[in-house]
Design a protein around this motif. Structure first.
Motif, PDB file in Angstrom:
ATOM      1  N   VAL A  71     -46.090   4.050  40.465  1.00 21.67           N
ATOM      2  CA  VAL A  71     -45.465   2.742  40.304  1.00 21.67           C
ATOM      3  C   VAL A  71     -44.395   2.875  39.221  1.00 21.67           C
ATOM      4  CG1 VAL A  71     -45.783   0.334  39.644  1.00 21.67           C
ATOM      5  CG2 VAL A  71     -47.518   1.483  41.035  1.00 21.67           C
ATOM      6  N   CYS A  88     -52.708  -7.791  38.249  1.00 14.81           N
ATOM      7  CA  CYS A  88     -53.362  -6.491  38.031  1.00 14.81           C
ATOM      8  C   CYS A  88     -54.876  -6.669  37.913  1.00 14.81           C
ATOM      9  CB  CYS A  88     -52.827  -5.808  36.774  1.00 14.81           C
ATOM     10  SG  CYS A  88     -53.704  -4.259  36.441  1.00 14.81           S
ATOM     11  N   PRO A  89     -55.637  -6.107  38.847  1.00 18.80           N
ATOM     12  CA  PRO A  89     -57.093  -6.277  38.798  1.00 18.80           C
ATOM     13  C   PRO A  89     -57.756  -5.428  37.717  1.00 18.80           C
ATOM     14  CG  PRO A  89     -56.459  -4.945  40.707  1.00 18.80           C
ATOM     15  CD  PRO A  89     -55.196  -5.346  40.034  1.00 18.80           C
ATOM     16  N   HIS A  90     -56.999  -4.571  37.103  1.00 13.65           N
ATOM     17  CA  HIS A  90     -57.588  -3.661  36.108  1.00 13.65           C
ATOM     18  C   HIS A  90     -57.097  -3.941  34.692  1.00 13.65           C
ATOM     19  CE1 HIS A  90     -59.519  -1.141  39.167  1.00 13.65           C
ATOM     20  NE2 HIS A  90     -58.468  -1.465  39.903  1.00 13.65           N
ATOM     21  N   ALA A  92     -54.337  -3.663  33.320  1.00 11.83           N
ATOM     22  CA  ALA A  92     -53.595  -2.518  32.792  1.00 11.83           C
ATOM     23  C   ALA A  92     -52.222  -2.905  32.264  1.00 11.83           C
ATOM     24  CB  ALA A  92     -53.440  -1.462  33.886  1.00 11.83           C
ATOM     25  N   LEU A  93     -51.801  -4.157  32.499  1.00 10.64           N
ATOM     26  CA  LEU A  93     -50.458  -4.566  32.096  1.00 10.64           C
ATOM     27  C   LEU A  93     -50.511  -5.624  31.001  1.00 10.64           C
ATOM     28  CD1 LEU A  93     -48.757  -4.900  35.618  1.00 10.64           C
ATOM     29  CD2 LEU A  93     -48.589  -2.994  34.016  1.00 10.64           C
ATOM     30  N   ARG A 102     -47.525  -0.798  30.447  1.00 14.55           N
ATOM     31  CA  ARG A 102     -48.660  -0.377  31.284  1.00 14.55           C
ATOM     32  C   ARG A 102     -49.572   0.542  30.485  1.00 14.55           C
ATOM     33  NH1 ARG A 102     -48.194   0.162  36.782  1.00 14.55           N
ATOM     34  NH2 ARG A 102     -45.951   0.133  36.433  1.00 14.55           N
ATOM     35  N   CYS A 107     -54.650   2.044  34.530  1.00 14.62           N
ATOM     36  CA  CYS A 107     -53.960   1.882  35.816  1.00 14.62           C
ATOM     37  C   CYS A 107     -54.508   2.848  36.860  1.00 14.62           C
ATOM     38  CB  CYS A 107     -52.468   2.120  35.624  1.00 14.62           C
ATOM     39  SG  CYS A 107     -51.547   2.048  37.184  1.00 14.62           S
ATOM     40  N   VAL A 108     -54.848   2.316  38.030  1.00 15.55           N
ATOM     41  CA  VAL A 108     -55.344   3.163  39.119  1.00 15.55           C
ATOM     42  C   VAL A 108     -54.301   3.288  40.237  1.00 15.55           C
ATOM     43  CG1 VAL A 108     -57.749   2.620  38.626  1.00 15.55           C
ATOM     44  CG2 VAL A 108     -56.482   1.233  40.289  1.00 15.55           C
ATOM     45  N   LEU A 109     -53.080   2.846  39.958  1.00 18.15           N
ATOM     46  CA  LEU A 109     -51.955   2.962  40.900  1.00 18.15           C
ATOM     47  C   LEU A 109     -52.243   2.261  42.231  1.00 18.15           C
ATOM     48  CD1 LEU A 109     -51.019   6.685  40.191  1.00 18.15           C
ATOM     49  CD2 LEU A 109     -49.845   4.647  39.368  1.00 18.15           C
ATOM     50  N   CYS A 110     -52.853   1.084  42.144  1.00 19.52           N
ATOM     51  CA  CYS A 110     -53.173   0.353  43.377  1.00 19.52           C
ATOM     52  C   CYS A 110     -51.945  -0.339  43.962  1.00 19.52           C
ATOM     53  CB  CYS A 110     -54.265  -0.684  43.102  1.00 19.52           C
ATOM     54  SG  CYS A 110     -53.721  -2.038  42.026  1.00 19.52           S
ATOM     55  N   GLY A 111     -50.943  -0.605  43.131  1.00 16.92           N
ATOM     56  CA  GLY A 111     -49.711  -1.210  43.626  1.00 16.92           C
ATOM     57  C   GLY A 111     -49.718  -2.724  43.686  1.00 16.92           C
ATOM     58  N   SER A 112     -50.783  -3.377  43.248  1.00 18.15           N
ATOM     59  CA  SER A 112     -50.832  -4.851  43.313  1.00 18.15           C
ATOM     60  C   SER A 112     -49.712  -5.479  42.493  1.00 18.15           C
ATOM     61  CB  SER A 112     -52.183  -5.357  42.806  1.00 18.15           C
ATOM     62  OG  SER A 112     -53.211  -4.883  43.626  1.00 18.15           O
ATOM     63  N   CYS A 113     -49.351  -4.850  41.395  1.00 17.79           N
ATOM     64  CA  CYS A 113     -48.273  -5.381  40.551  1.00 17.79           C
ATOM     65  C   CYS A 113     -46.939  -5.361  41.305  1.00 17.79           C
ATOM     66  CB  CYS A 113     -48.167  -4.599  39.249  1.00 17.79           C
ATOM     67  SG  CYS A 113     -48.064  -2.821  39.489  1.00 17.79           S
TER      68      CYS A 113
HETATM   69  S1  SF4 Z   1     -50.723  -0.257  39.922  1.00 13.70           S
HETATM   70 FE1  SF4 Z   1     -52.552  -1.581  40.065  1.00 13.70          FE
HETATM   71  S2  SF4 Z   1     -53.812  -0.963  38.318  1.00 13.70           S
HETATM   72 FE2  SF4 Z   1     -51.757  -0.172  37.932  1.00 13.70          FE
HETATM   73  S3  SF4 Z   1     -50.735  -1.716  36.715  1.00 13.70           S
HETATM   74 FE3  SF4 Z   1     -50.213  -2.137  38.850  1.00 13.70          FE
HETATM   75  S4  SF4 Z   1     -51.756  -3.605  39.548  1.00 13.70           S
HETATM   76 FE4  SF4 Z   1     -52.528  -2.681  37.652  1.00 13.70          FE
END
Ligand code: SF4
Ligand code: SF4
Length: 324
Positions: A71, A88-90, A92-93, A102, A107-113
């Protein structure tokens, strides 16, 4: 007019079973560039695969270095709305006064952000795609390939790092009679290279520096395997264009050009060299990925120097092109 392969039908070599499962093979790509004119003959679609074993100082595609999805964050696009932080569910931001930061450990790189960001300041880099879906994208421009003698080029990163995906994609293109090229750093197993050789029409083979110590310094790896693989392709009669990125102060000196000419003199089947003059412009990409651009201050080589190098190689019997 469809470009014709000089290679045997790969199905004869691998058998029809290859085709039965290849559409579902999945790889990770970070871009598909349509109407590319610098990555092989004619009008092409260039597919960029993620992952590379080299770390060249001048790399223009830092988003291709890591194998996995990433990301990126572009602060100049950020309106500080905080949507990504909430998404961000974790946790991390964090929204600071002038930017979003970040916590890489969280961050688990889920991409929700990235999904939540309206301005694309947070951007997912890379996507998984099946050969079947990629082929659909490639075939959209078939009429242009046929008209121009073009096709598809697999680049990166280093496309051979995703060997199964690359091979399956090449075979799928071949089945559709789409001309294929593979741009490679040459750092791969010779066995893999041989199998790709049987499945592609053309290699665009990067030779950056002939001197091993200088190669190590500016790319992070030895060039021993790379040059062995170049010799292998030449001895196997593969269609190869050597590409030399011309990087000021790194490999534009006469010693490197002479060494390249000497190397190629022993490889009689390789006679075409493309010079790719360095141009600045990747600094923003490096910043967005939190990486340092080691050649951010470098200036392009003067045109006269590029032309002098081209003349020097032409005079030794090589077909030289400036640009890809
Ligand atoms: S990629 Fe996922 S875990 Fe990482 S900052 Fe974005 S939302 Fe949060
Ligand atoms: S959602 Fe996008 S624009 Fe809003 S704070 Fe996050 S990065 Fe910035």
């Amino acid at each position: 007019m469809t470009a014709q392969s000089t290679f045997p039908d790969p199905r004869q070599r691998y058998g029809s079973s290859v085709h039965n499962h290849t559409p579902s093979v999945t790889g990770t790509i970070f871009d598909v560039m349509r109407f590319a004119v610098n990555d092989g003959p004619g009008i092409r679609t260039t597919v960029f695969l993620k992952g590379c074993l080299l770390s060249c100082w001048w790399c223009h595609n830092p988003e291709g270095l890591h194998r996995g999805i990433e990301v990126a964050y572009r602060v100049d696009r950020c309106i500080l709305c905080g949507e990504c932080v909430d998404a961000c569910p974790h946790r991390a931001l964090a929204l600071e006064e002038t930017r979003v930061v970040r916590d890489e450990a969280q961050c688990v790189l889920c991409g929700s952000c990235a999904d939540a960001c309206y301005t694309e300041a947070q951007e997912r880099i890379g996507r998984d795609i099946s050969v079947r879906d990629l082929l659909q994208e490639i075939l959209k421009d078939r009429v242009f390939y046929d008209e121009s003698g073009g096709g598809v080029t697999f680049s990166g990163g280093e496309p051979l790092l995703q060997f199964d995906f690359l091979l399956a994609a090449l075979l799928a293109c071949k089945e559709q009679e789409v001309h294929t090229a593979v741009e490679t750093s040459g750092l791969t197993s010779t066995e893999h290279l041989d199998r790709i050789r049987a499945a592609t029409d053309l290699f665009l083979f990067d030779v950056k520096l002939v001197d091993e110590e200088r190669h190590k310094r500016f790319t992070g790896v030895s060039n021993t395997r790379i040059l062995e693989n170049l010799r292998f392709l030449a001895s196997a009669g593969a269609a190869v264009v050597v590409r030399l990125p011309l990087i000021p102060g790194v490999n534009d000196d006469d010693a490197n050009i002479d060494a390249l000419a000497e190397l190629l003199a022993g490889l009689e089947t390789i006679r075409e060299v493309h010079l790719l003059p360095y141009h600045a412009g990747a600094s923003a990409k490096y910043r967005s990925l939190g990486m340092r651009a080691r050649m951010a201050d470098a200036r392009p080589l003067p045109r006269e120097r590029v032309e002098a190098i081209a003349r020097s190689l032409s005079a030794r019997g090589y077909t030289v092109q400036i640009g890809g």
